[in-house]
Design a protein around this motif. Structure first.
Motif: not given
Length: 82
Positions: A32-50
């Motif tokens: 999750a930290a890597e996704m946020l640090m690199n700005g992978y917007e496409y994957l943000y919904d995966e992080l917080y799908q709950f």
């Protein structure tokens, strides 16, 4: 989902803290930290799908109905135990 740089930094720090607090879940928080640090917007919904979207969240009226129903069953349960 679009996050500002400041929002990404805040979430990044939270995931870094969670890595230390919950070692068993460290790999997920690192991802999750890597996704946020690199700005992978496409994957943000995966992080917080709950977390439900606004249209999926319960309305105040629905919440009150559930609360009242649970209170009713609690009252019945307490009465039957007497």
């Amino acid at each position: 989902m679009i996050l500002s740089k400041l929002e990404r930094i805040k979430l990044l720090h939270q995931h870094r803290i969670l890595q230390k607090l919950y070692p068993d879940e460290a790999a997920a928080h690192e991802k999750a930290a890597e996704m946020l640090m690199n700005g992978y917007e496409y994957l943000y919904d995966e992080l917080y799908q709950f977390v439900y979207d606004d249209e999926d969240a319960m309305s105040e009226a629905e919440c009150l109905e559930v609360w009242r129903t649970l209170e009713m069953f609690d009252s019945i349960n307490r009465t039957m135990q007497e």
